[in-house]
Each structure stands twice: as C-alpha cells, then as structure tokens.
Motif scaffolding. Structure first.
Motif, PDB file in Angstrom:
ATOM      1  N   GLU A 247      -1.108   3.947   7.316  1.00  0.00           N
ATOM      2  CA  GLU A 247      -2.526   4.038   7.026  1.00  0.00           C
ATOM      3  C   GLU A 247      -2.883   5.279   6.204  1.00  0.00           C
ATOM      4  O   GLU A 247      -4.030   5.480   5.857  1.00  0.00           O
ATOM      5  CB  GLU A 247      -3.327   4.045   8.337  1.00  0.00           C
ATOM      6  N   ILE A 248      -1.897   6.115   5.893  1.00  0.00           N
ATOM      7  CA  ILE A 248      -2.165   7.300   5.105  1.00  0.00           C
ATOM      8  C   ILE A 248      -2.387   6.890   3.651  1.00  0.00           C
ATOM      9  O   ILE A 248      -1.525   6.274   3.032  1.00  0.00           O
ATOM     10  CB  ILE A 248      -0.983   8.297   5.197  1.00  0.00           C
ATOM     11  N   ASP A 249      -3.561   7.202   3.113  1.00  0.00           N
ATOM     12  CA  ASP A 249      -3.871   6.773   1.752  1.00  0.00           C
ATOM     13  C   ASP A 249      -3.759   7.901   0.737  1.00  0.00           C
ATOM     14  O   ASP A 249      -4.036   7.698  -0.447  1.00  0.00           O
ATOM     15  CB  ASP A 249      -5.264   6.146   1.687  1.00  0.00           C
ATOM     16  N   VAL A 250      -3.377   9.092   1.174  1.00  0.00           N
ATOM     17  CA  VAL A 250      -3.147  10.199   0.251  1.00  0.00           C
ATOM     18  C   VAL A 250      -1.973  11.029   0.767  1.00  0.00           C
ATOM     19  O   VAL A 250      -1.842  11.256   1.965  1.00  0.00           O
ATOM     20  CB  VAL A 250      -4.409  11.075   0.090  1.00  0.00           C
ATOM     21  N   THR A 251      -1.114  11.430  -0.145  1.00  0.00           N
ATOM     22  CA  THR A 251       0.030  12.262   0.195  1.00  0.00           C
ATOM     23  C   THR A 251      -0.287  13.702  -0.169  1.00  0.00           C
ATOM     24  O   THR A 251      -0.692  13.986  -1.297  1.00  0.00           O
ATOM     25  CB  THR A 251       1.287  11.800  -0.567  1.00  0.00           C
ATOM     26  N   ILE A 252      -0.114  14.607   0.794  1.00  0.00           N
ATOM     27  CA  ILE A 252      -0.344  16.031   0.566  1.00  0.00           C
ATOM     28  C   ILE A 252       1.005  16.706   0.360  1.00  0.00           C
ATOM     29  O   ILE A 252       1.904  16.610   1.196  1.00  0.00           O
ATOM     30  CB  ILE A 252      -1.056  16.681   1.775  1.00  0.00           C
TER      31      ILE A 252
ATOM     32  N   THR B 199       1.203   8.807  -8.759  1.00  0.00           N
ATOM     33  CA  THR B 199      -0.153   8.915  -9.289  1.00  0.00           C
ATOM     34  C   THR B 199      -0.784  10.157  -8.674  1.00  0.00           C
ATOM     35  O   THR B 199      -1.020  10.204  -7.458  1.00  0.00           O
ATOM     36  CB  THR B 199      -0.987   7.667  -8.949  1.00  0.00           C
ATOM     37  N   ILE B 200      -1.021  11.164  -9.499  1.00  0.00           N
ATOM     38  CA  ILE B 200      -1.539  12.447  -9.027  1.00  0.00           C
ATOM     39  C   ILE B 200      -3.061  12.399  -9.014  1.00  0.00           C
ATOM     40  O   ILE B 200      -3.703  12.003  -9.994  1.00  0.00           O
ATOM     41  CB  ILE B 200      -1.057  13.601  -9.939  1.00  0.00           C
ATOM     42  N   ARG B 201      -3.643  12.825  -7.908  1.00  0.00           N
ATOM     43  CA  ARG B 201      -5.105  12.872  -7.794  1.00  0.00           C
ATOM     44  C   ARG B 201      -5.661  14.263  -8.078  1.00  0.00           C
ATOM     45  O   ARG B 201      -6.698  14.406  -8.722  1.00  0.00           O
ATOM     46  CB  ARG B 201      -5.536  12.452  -6.384  1.00  0.00           C
ATOM     47  N   ARG B 202      -4.985  15.286  -7.581  1.00  0.00           N
ATOM     48  CA  ARG B 202      -5.538  16.641  -7.662  1.00  0.00           C
ATOM     49  C   ARG B 202      -4.400  17.641  -7.570  1.00  0.00           C
ATOM     50  O   ARG B 202      -3.459  17.459  -6.804  1.00  0.00           O
ATOM     51  CB  ARG B 202      -6.525  16.853  -6.514  1.00  0.00           C
TER      52      ARG B 202
ATOM     53  N   TYR C  72      -0.593  23.217  -4.454  1.00  0.00           N
ATOM     54  CA  TYR C  72      -1.090  22.182  -3.547  1.00  0.00           C
ATOM     55  C   TYR C  72      -1.408  20.952  -4.389  1.00  0.00           C
ATOM     56  O   TYR C  72      -2.048  21.041  -5.442  1.00  0.00           O
ATOM     57  CB  TYR C  72      -2.345  22.684  -2.826  1.00  0.00           C
ATOM     58  N   LEU C  73      -0.966  19.789  -3.925  1.00  0.00           N
ATOM     59  CA  LEU C  73      -1.135  18.564  -4.706  1.00  0.00           C
ATOM     60  C   LEU C  73      -1.533  17.414  -3.804  1.00  0.00           C
ATOM     61  O   LEU C  73      -1.013  17.281  -2.689  1.00  0.00           O
ATOM     62  CB  LEU C  73       0.174  18.246  -5.443  1.00  0.00           C
ATOM     63  N   GLU C  74      -2.452  16.584  -4.285  1.00  0.00           N
ATOM     64  CA  GLU C  74      -2.806  15.338  -3.617  1.00  0.00           C
ATOM     65  C   GLU C  74      -2.389  14.190  -4.527  1.00  0.00           C
ATOM     66  O   GLU C  74      -2.653  14.205  -5.733  1.00  0.00           O
ATOM     67  CB  GLU C  74      -4.310  15.268  -3.350  1.00  0.00           C
ATOM     68  N   ALA C  75      -1.726  13.182  -3.945  1.00  0.00           N
ATOM     69  CA  ALA C  75      -1.222  12.063  -4.738  1.00  0.00           C
ATOM     70  C   ALA C  75      -1.277  10.776  -3.938  1.00  0.00           C
ATOM     71  O   ALA C  75      -1.407  10.793  -2.706  1.00  0.00           O
ATOM     72  CB  ALA C  75       0.221  12.328  -5.180  1.00  0.00           C
ATOM     73  N   ASP C  76      -1.170   9.649  -4.642  1.00  0.00           N
ATOM     74  CA  ASP C  76      -1.052   8.369  -3.961  1.00  0.00           C
ATOM     75  C   ASP C  76       0.341   8.245  -3.353  1.00  0.00           C
ATOM     76  O   ASP C  76       1.312   8.779  -3.897  1.00  0.00           O
ATOM     77  CB  ASP C  76      -1.257   7.217  -4.948  1.00  0.00           C
ATOM     78  N   PRO C  77       0.481   7.542  -2.232  1.00  0.00           N
ATOM     79  CA  PRO C  77       1.820   7.279  -1.690  1.00  0.00           C
ATOM     80  C   PRO C  77       2.661   6.506  -2.707  1.00  0.00           C
ATOM     81  O   PRO C  77       2.144   5.751  -3.525  1.00  0.00           O
ATOM     82  CB  PRO C  77       1.534   6.430  -0.439  1.00  0.00           C
ATOM     83  N   LEU C  78       3.963   6.702  -2.643  1.00  0.00           N
ATOM     84  CA  LEU C  78       4.867   5.985  -3.537  1.00  0.00           C
ATOM     85  C   LEU C  78       5.018   4.529  -3.096  1.00  0.00           C
ATOM     86  O   LEU C  78       4.844   4.205  -1.912  1.00  0.00           O
ATOM     87  CB  LEU C  78       6.236   6.668  -3.542  1.00  0.00           C
ATOM     88  N   PRO C  79       5.363   3.629  -4.013  1.00  0.00           N
ATOM     89  CA  PRO C  79       5.606   2.231  -3.643  1.00  0.00           C
ATOM     90  C   PRO C  79       6.747   2.124  -2.625  1.00  0.00           C
ATOM     91  O   PRO C  79       7.701   2.904  -2.649  1.00  0.00           O
ATOM     92  CB  PRO C  79       5.996   1.573  -4.980  1.00  0.00           C
ATOM     93  N   SER C  80       6.631   1.146  -1.738  1.00  0.00           N
ATOM     94  CA  SER C  80       7.635   0.948  -0.697  1.00  0.00           C
ATOM     95  C   SER C  80       8.455  -0.311  -0.962  1.00  0.00           C
ATOM     96  O   SER C  80       7.909  -1.329  -1.389  1.00  0.00           O
ATOM     97  CB  SER C  80       6.973   0.826   0.682  1.00  0.00           C
ATOM     98  N   PRO C  81       9.767  -0.265  -0.716  1.00  0.00           N
ATOM     99  CA  PRO C  81      10.573  -1.481  -0.817  1.00  0.00           C
ATOM    100  C   PRO C  81      10.342  -2.380   0.386  1.00  0.00           C
ATOM    101  O   PRO C  81       9.637  -2.004   1.327  1.00  0.00           O
ATOM    102  CB  PRO C  81      12.005  -0.945  -0.849  1.00  0.00           C
ATOM    103  N   SER C  82      10.939  -3.547   0.376  1.00  0.00           N
ATOM    104  CA  SER C  82      10.886  -4.483   1.501  1.00  0.00           C
ATOM    105  C   SER C  82      12.296  -4.975   1.789  1.00  0.00           C
ATOM    106  O   SER C  82      13.239  -4.692   1.039  1.00  0.00           O
ATOM    107  CB  SER C  82       9.978  -5.667   1.167  1.00  0.00           C
ATOM    108  N   VAL C  83      12.433  -5.715   2.876  1.00  0.00           N
ATOM    109  CA  VAL C  83      13.737  -6.290   3.199  1.00  0.00           C
ATOM    110  C   VAL C  83      14.263  -7.107   2.025  1.00  0.00           C
ATOM    111  O   VAL C  83      15.445  -7.074   1.684  1.00  0.00           O
ATOM    112  CB  VAL C  83      13.639  -7.155   4.470  1.00  0.00           C
TER     113      VAL C  83
END
Length: 274
Positions: free
Chosen positions: A33-38, A55-58, A103-114
């Motif tokens: 549920e984390i929508d931003v990576t610190i 994707t860098i936000r700040r 200090y950087l805020e970014a979108d989470p990276l894409p996740s793989p699947s099975v």
C-alpha cells in the motif's frame, strides 16, 4: 517561502526552504500500500537517479551534496532539485537518520509476478523477516549476486523505503520486490512452474553445498527468530543448512543470506560466482 537561484554547470538548482514538521513515513502501512518510496543518503539516491525505471517526484539536497551530484552523477536529472539546509531534511526523517544531505521521493518500482519471472537467475524469498536493516543488507547482497527478484509478504515485512533502502546502499534499484499475500501459495505456484524451492534452516537435513541444485531456483530464508514457518517448510523441495566449524553455529540472517547465495550461485551459475 523564499527562492534564490543556485548556479551550477548542469541542472539549474533552486533554494526552496520548506516548512517544519516531521514527515509521516507510512511505517504502519503494509508494503503493497506504500505509494511513495523515500530514499536518503548518497548511494540510494544516486542509484535511483541513475535508474531510468524510477519516476522521481521530489529531490532535496544541501549545497554540498548538490554540488557533488552535479560533479559525480553524470546523468541528467529528471526533476528540479530543491536546495535546502540539513535540518530541513532532518525534520523529514527519523531521528539519527544519516541522510548525507540528500532526500528523494519516488514512485515504487514495477514488480514482477510468478508468470514474468524468467528463472534464469536465482530468486530469493523472505519468510516474515521484519527488521529493515537485515532486509536492506540482504537486498544489497542480492544485488551483488544478480538475484532476479525478492519475494516478500504484504504483512510482516518492511516496506522497500526509508531505513531498508538506506541499508541496501543502492541495491534496491537492481533487485525488484515481488510482494505477495501468501508465501506458501506463491511457492506452490513457482513449483508448478518448475522452480526448485530450497529452504535455509540451521536444522536443515543437508549442508547446502551437498544439495543437487538447478535453475530455476528460489532460495527461502526464515525470520530472525523463528526461522521458516512450518507451512513454508512444507512447500520447499529441500531444507539446507550452513555447517559452521566454529563454536557459534548460527548467523544473522543477512550474513546467512550472503553465504548461501554464494553457494547457490556457484552451483547453478558457475561463471557468475567466480
């Protein structure tokens, strides 16, 4: 708010002093549920800025750190950095966080699947390892051994942000997280796809070096105190152990991960472990 230009050879930086108040780190929310990576600190931030998939936000930086980015990074920045004082970054982080002026805020990276895992490299699964420092150290080691992905559960696992990212020292940009609701179900699904599932436990049946290993393979590590849960063990094809010649027979999970990844990688990808 006041603004004052900062002169640099590459990007045009600006000084932007923000308001006080500690940032909410979302620590109580499950990882999915984390929508931003610190990210903070030189290695995590620099690797994120080099990563075209981020994707860098700040981006906040002190004057010295901004100059170092300008001189050493060697890639164009996708976001306008904000020049701030060190204490402004301090207010955004937990006490004693070593941010080195970045200090950087970014979108989470894409996740793989099975379904999207190639199986051409080792996959790592973590069974409720909760300490972000340990998980971060494991991520750094996984990046060094070319692990394809790290599987963690949505509950009882730290989010891929903050302390974990700092401990990973940039490794977070090279090993994607695959967050699942149920680890046992995921291991069963991987088994159906032909993955060999090897658990690691101090009471395993054989030394991990004695196991017959092959790709595709997922190596499963248990939590710091309880080790592998019984259902997780039941989903593994074999349980290996690390035989220690000294008086102490058990290791911190991040150290065990490093040794076992070396052994497994050497067995299934001989050229990669030289």
């Amino acid at each position: 708010m006041s603004e004052r230009p900062y002169t640099s050879r590459k990007p045009k930086f600006q000084r932007q002093y923000g308001k006080g108040g500690r940032r909410d780190q979302q620590s109580w929310r499950p990882p999915h549920e984390i929508d931003v990576t610190i990210l903070y600190g030189w290695h995590p931030v620099a690797e994120a800025l080099r990563n075209g998939k981020r994707t860098i936000r700040r981006l906040l930086a002190t004057e010295n750190s901004m100059r170092r980015l300008d001189e050493e990074l060697g890639v164009p920045l996708s976001v306008q950095p904000e020049l701030v004082r060190p204490d402004e970054i301090n207010r955004l982080l937990e006490p004693d966080a070593v941010h080195q002026g970045l200090y950087l805020e970014a979108d989470p990276l894409p996740s793989p699947s099975v379904e999207t895992l190639s199986g051409e490299r080792v996959v790592l699964a973590l069974d409720q390892i909760t300490d972000p420092h340990n998980v971060g150290a494991i991520v750094r080691t996984a990046a060094a051994f070319g692990v394809e992905a790290i599987i963690t559960t949505a509950r009882h696992s730290p989010a891929a942000t903050g302390v974990l990212a700092k401990s990973a020292s940039g490794g977070l940009e090279h090993v994607p997280f695959m967050i699942v609701k149920n680890l046992a179900d995921t291991l069963n699904a991987l088994g159906e796809r032909g993955f060999q599932r090897i658990g690691l436990d101090s009471e395993g049946g054989e030394n991990i070096d004695a196991l017959s290993l092959r790709l595709p393979l997922v190596l499963v590590l248990g939590s710091e105190g309880k080790g592998l849960r019984q259902r997780t063990r039941d989903c593994c094809d074999a349980i290996g152990r690390l035989d220690m010649p000294g008086a102490i027979k058990s290791l911190n999970v991040s150290n065990a991960a490093a040794i076992s990844l070396f052994a497994v990688t050497k067995a299934v990808m001989p050229g990669a472990a030289k």
